[in-house]
Structure formats: C-alpha cells, structure tokens
Design a protein around this motif. Structure first.
Motif, PDB file in Angstrom:
ATOM      1  N   UNK A 378       0.811  -1.211   0.000  1.00 42.86           N
ATOM      2  CA  UNK A 378       0.000   0.000   0.000  1.00 42.86           C
ATOM      3  C   UNK A 378       0.848   1.266   0.000  1.00 42.86           C
ATOM      4  N   UNK A 379       2.064   1.176   0.519  1.00 41.15           N
ATOM      5  CA  UNK A 379       2.918   2.353   0.531  1.00 41.15           C
ATOM      6  C   UNK A 379       3.557   2.621  -0.826  1.00 41.15           C
ATOM      7  N   UNK A 380       3.517   1.661  -1.732  1.00 43.41           N
ATOM      8  CA  UNK A 380       4.184   1.821  -3.028  1.00 43.41           C
ATOM      9  C   UNK A 380       3.223   1.876  -4.200  1.00 43.41           C
ATOM     10  N   UNK A 381       1.923   1.926  -3.979  1.00 43.77           N
ATOM     11  CA  UNK A 381       0.974   1.950  -5.089  1.00 43.77           C
ATOM     12  C   UNK A 381      -0.251   2.747  -4.689  1.00 43.77           C
ATOM     13  N   UNK A 382      -0.949   3.225  -5.689  1.00 47.36           N
ATOM     14  CA  UNK A 382      -2.187   3.956  -5.447  1.00 47.36           C
ATOM     15  C   UNK A 382      -3.234   2.971  -4.951  1.00 47.36           C
ATOM     16  N   UNK A 383      -3.816   3.286  -3.810  1.00 47.77           N
ATOM     17  CA  UNK A 383      -4.718   2.351  -3.182  1.00 47.77           C
ATOM     18  C   UNK A 383      -6.179   2.661  -3.442  1.00 47.77           C
ATOM     19  N   UNK A 384      -6.516   3.884  -3.727  1.00 45.73           N
ATOM     20  CA  UNK A 384      -7.920   4.238  -3.891  1.00 45.73           C
ATOM     21  C   UNK A 384      -8.108   4.957  -5.215  1.00 45.73           C
ATOM     22  N   UNK A 385      -9.140   4.583  -5.918  1.00 51.24           N
ATOM     23  CA  UNK A 385      -9.482   5.227  -7.175  1.00 51.24           C
ATOM     24  C   UNK A 385     -10.980   5.486  -7.176  1.00 51.24           C
ATOM     25  N   UNK A 386     -11.362   6.746  -6.952  1.00 52.06           N
ATOM     26  CA  UNK A 386     -12.754   7.153  -6.898  1.00 52.06           C
ATOM     27  C   UNK A 386     -12.949   8.278  -7.906  1.00 52.06           C
ATOM     28  N   UNK A 387     -13.825   8.098  -8.872  1.00 54.63           N
ATOM     29  CA  UNK A 387     -14.102   9.097  -9.895  1.00 54.63           C
ATOM     30  C   UNK A 387     -15.576   9.472  -9.837  1.00 54.63           C
TER      31      UNK A 387
END
Length: 490
Positions: A378-387
């Motif tokens: 989680x520290x190395x990637x985008x964890x949330x994607x809300x559009x």
C-alpha cells in the motif's frame, strides 16, 4: 324473483340517499385535494461515482494479504459511510443543524438522514448517491457532502484498517503467548506427575509380560527350594555314613553316584533306582573287621555339599526377592491400568486445548506477516481510485409528491366514501319501497299508485349526473393544475 325485488328495493333506497352520498364524496375530495396541494415539494439531488475495487485492494495481494476480496472494502465503505459520526459531519457541513433548535430535533434529524440518504450500487463499480429535501439547494449540498466523505474514506480507509489490524493482531499475539506459556507449564506438570500412567497408556502386553515373568520366577523359586532341601537331606545323611566308619570303597562310590543322580533326577528315575540298588548291594557285602573308631570329620564331599547349599540358599533368597518385587510391580501396574483411562482423557483434553491454542497462535503470526506485506504494497501503489461520473446539481423539478396520482387516489377514496355512506343509509332505512314489503307485515294492499312526475324524475337524474361529472372535472383540473405548476416552476 325475490332477488330481483331485493335489488330493486336497494336501488330505490340508494337513489333516495344519492345527494347525501354525493355531498360526502365532494367533501372528502375537496379536503384531500387541498391537503395534496398544500404538501411541500421534495427535490432529489443525485450523483454517480465510480469506485475501482481492484485499485482499492490490488490483485497482487489476493491470497497472501488480509483483504482477498476486492469488493469487500467498497461494501464496507457503503455500510460505514452513513454511520452516526459521518451523518453528524454532513449536518454540520451543510447547515442542516440550523433547522433543529432542540436536542430532540437534532436526534430526529440524524436518524432521518441515516435512512433518507441512499447509496445504490448500479454495477460492481458504479454507485448512485441520492437525497431528497424540500430545498433543492440543500439536497445538492447534502449529496456533495456525502461525495466528499466517500472520497476521504476511500483514501484513508486502508491506512486506518492496517493500523487497527496491526494493533489488534499484536494484542492477540501477546495474549496468546501468555496463554500458551501457561498451557505448556500445565502440560509439563501433568506429564511429570503422571509419567508412569502416561507411559503405560493401557499397555496390556506389558502387563502380560510381567505376569509371565512372575510365573517363571515362581517356577524357578520352587526348583531352587527343592534343590536346597535335597542338599540339606544329603548333608544330613553324609555324617551318619561317616560315623559308621569302615565302609567299602564300592559302597562309597555307589553312594556318591546316587547323590549325583538325585541332584539331576527325581527318585523315580531309572538311573536313581539302579544306583540305589547298587548302594544297597554294596552295603550288604561282607566288610573287613573294624580296626577302631575313627573320629567323625567332614569329608571333601560334605564340604562341596555345604558350598552348594550356600549357593542354593542365596538363589532361593534372590528368587524370593524377585518374586516379591514382581508381585508389587504387577499390583502397581494393575492399579495404574485402572486409573490410566481417566488420566489419559484428562491429558488428551489438556493436549487438545494446547494444540488449538498453538494453532491459533501460529495463524496470528502468519496474519501479522500478511499485514506487513499488505502495508508494504500500500505504501508503493495507489490504493484508492474514486471518480465522480455525474456531479450533483441543483434539481429544478420536484420528484415528490406525485400530485396527479395522489389526486386520482383522493377521487377514488371520495367516491368510495359516498358509496359506503349510501349503503349504510340503505341498511338503516325503514321505508317501504315495494308492495311486497307491506304484505309481509300483514297489511292489505288495495293498489299501487305510480309516480306522476316523470319529467321531474328525469331532472333529478340529470342534476345528480352533473354533480358526479363536476367531481370528475374537478379531479382532472387538479391533476392538470399540478402538471402546469411543475412546468411553470421548471
């Protein structure tokens, strides 16, 4: 005929009370339409958002991290988004708290918002947020506040979940470590206390072996006792022979041979019988004259018998001691065998608790490693994607109440009330409408006079139909007016 007369009678009675029924229908419809028109308009604001569960959780973590189902976090957000603290934040952000002047009113507002704000999943990734209010701007502000909370929760949920999970697992591991140490201590104490019983474990072959060994020792003890007694007898007989003095060498040899055979065989053995006969013959043979009495002293053969007797006594004592020890051991093992099932059951219960606790402890250790792996990812990637697909806007047309539908429903209720009143009055009416009713009570009927005012009757029918038509036209006017008002507002 009776049914036809009954229908005709009720129709005539109902027609008599038609104006009362029509008046009640008008009254109900007028009150209902007025209430419908006075109902405040409710406007609905909505927004659509796209939440990617794969981005929220990541497919790489499936099977090794603590969140193997991607849709689970989005479902969790839906359940927790409208929690009481979040609803209170929505009220504070939108100014809804100004509508509630008392604590009871504020409590009621919180409970209403928790049910009025709806999150509806359209697809796996698409969600719709809806809210209705009498103020269109307030409806839009509430939906916007929910959107903001959703975005904040989506970005912060992973971190909070990881922190909560890590602290929870750490507490559980510490607790299980202490419980595991206590379980290990209890298990070791139990094993040390009942080591013999646990080692026995209902071992029937071991008991059988001890019984067989004890039986063998008893047989050996009987043989040793027999040999000892025989040696004593031989020693007791040897001095008497020595005191007689001059026996022949042949008799001495026969006697020595008999003693040797009796050590190996029983008295019924043929060799022993033959040796006994030879000894008797040797003793019966003539002997030279005695030269004088010789002093009695143990011979070499007596000395050997004495040594053999000492060995025999020692063997008997040893065998007796072994038999006593074997009997004690057999008694001890028998008692242990009787108590072993209960001790074994207690140990199995203790060991089962220890095994379960140790398995849970090892699972917690594995879960801690999974949390660390998930946190590193989680520290190395985008964890949330809300559009936001459709942002909320100020609604222009009310979605409630449906005045046209409600006006039609009021008309149906009014007509039903009028018909119901007419039926009730017919049941309570005591007038006579047919000659048959007079005849049934015993009065003679001389004749029947028909209505002589047909034109007035037709006028009454037209007036009643006009009243009903005006009621229907009024309903149509209310429905049409509601539509025109909505277009005018738009």
């Amino acid at each position: 005929m009776e049914m036809h007369a009954l229908i005709k009678r009720h129709a005539a009675a109902g027609w008599r009370h038609r104006w009362k029924a029509l008046a009640l229908a008008w009254l109900v419809c007028t009150l209902g339409w007025t209430a419908v028109q006075l109902m405040p308009n409710r406007y609905q604001a909505q927004a659509r958002i796209y939440a990617d569960p794969d981005a929220l959780l990541g497919t790489v973590l499936r099977g090794i991290a603590i969140d193997p189902t991607p849709a689970g976090q989005v479902e969790m957000l839906q359940r927790t988004l409208l929690s009481r603290p979040n609803v209170e934040r929505i009220i504070a952000r939108t100014g809804l708290d100004l509508r509630a002047a008392t604590p009871d009113a504020q409590e009621g507002m919180v409970l209403r918002l928790m049910t009025d704000i709806r999150l509806t999943p359209s697809t796996r990734n698409l969600f719709t947020i809806e809210y209705r209010d009498t103020d269109p701007q307030m409806a839009k502000d509430v939906v916007q506040a929910v959107l903001t909370l959703f975005a904040e929760a989506a970005t912060g949920t992973d971190r909070r979940q990881m922190e909560n999970a890590r602290s929870f697992v750490a507490r559980q591991i510490a607790s299980y470590e202490q419980q595991l140490r206590e379980a290990e201590r209890r298990r070791a104490d139990f094993q040390a206390r009942y080591a013999d019983l646990l080692a026995l474990d209902g071992n029937v072959p071991r008991l059988d072996a001890i019984r067989s060994r004890l039986q063998q020792l008893r047989g050996e003890l009987e043989d040793a006792i027999t040999r000892r007694d025989l040696l004593k007898q031989q020693i007791a007989e040897a001095p008497a022979v020595a005191r007689r003095g001059g026996i022949s060498a042949q008799a001495a040899d026969a006697e020595r041979r008999l003693r040797e055979l009796r050590l190996r065989y029983t008295d019924q053995h043929p060799d022993v019988i033959a040796a006994r006969n030879q000894l008797a013959a040797a003793r019966a043979a003539p002997r030279p004259a005695d030269t004088g009495a010789a002093p009695a002293r143990p011979s070499q053969e007596q000395q050997q018998h004495a040594l053999q007797l000492v060995d025999a006594e020692a063997a008997v004592a040893s065998l007796e001691r072994q038999v006593r020890d074997g009997e004690l051991e057999l008694e001890r093992l028998t008692d242990m065998a009787r108590n072993a099932p209960g001790v074994q059951a207690e140990f199995l219960a203790l060991d089962r608790d220890y095994t379960v606790m140790r398995r849970n402890y090892e699972e917690l250790l594995a879960r801690r490693e999974s949390i660390q792996i998930g946190e590193a990812a989680r520290t190395s990637a985008e964890r949330a994607k809300v559009e936001i697909i459709d942002p909320p806007t100020v609604p222009t047309l009310p979605v409630a109440p449906k005045r046209g539908l409600m006006a039609a429903a009021v008309l149906v209720v009014g007509l039903a009330a009028g018909v119901g009143l007419a039926v009730l009055l017919v049941q309570l009416d005591g007038a006579f409408y047919t000659p048959g009713e007079l005849r049934r009570i015993g009065l003679p009927v001389l004749g029947v006079v028909s209505d002589a005012r047909p034109k007035r009757h037709a006028a009454d029918t037209a007036a009643f139909a006009s009243g009903v038509a005006l009621l229907l036209l009024a309903c149509g006017g209310v429905i049409g007016g509601s539509g025109l008002m909505a277009r005018f507002i738009a």
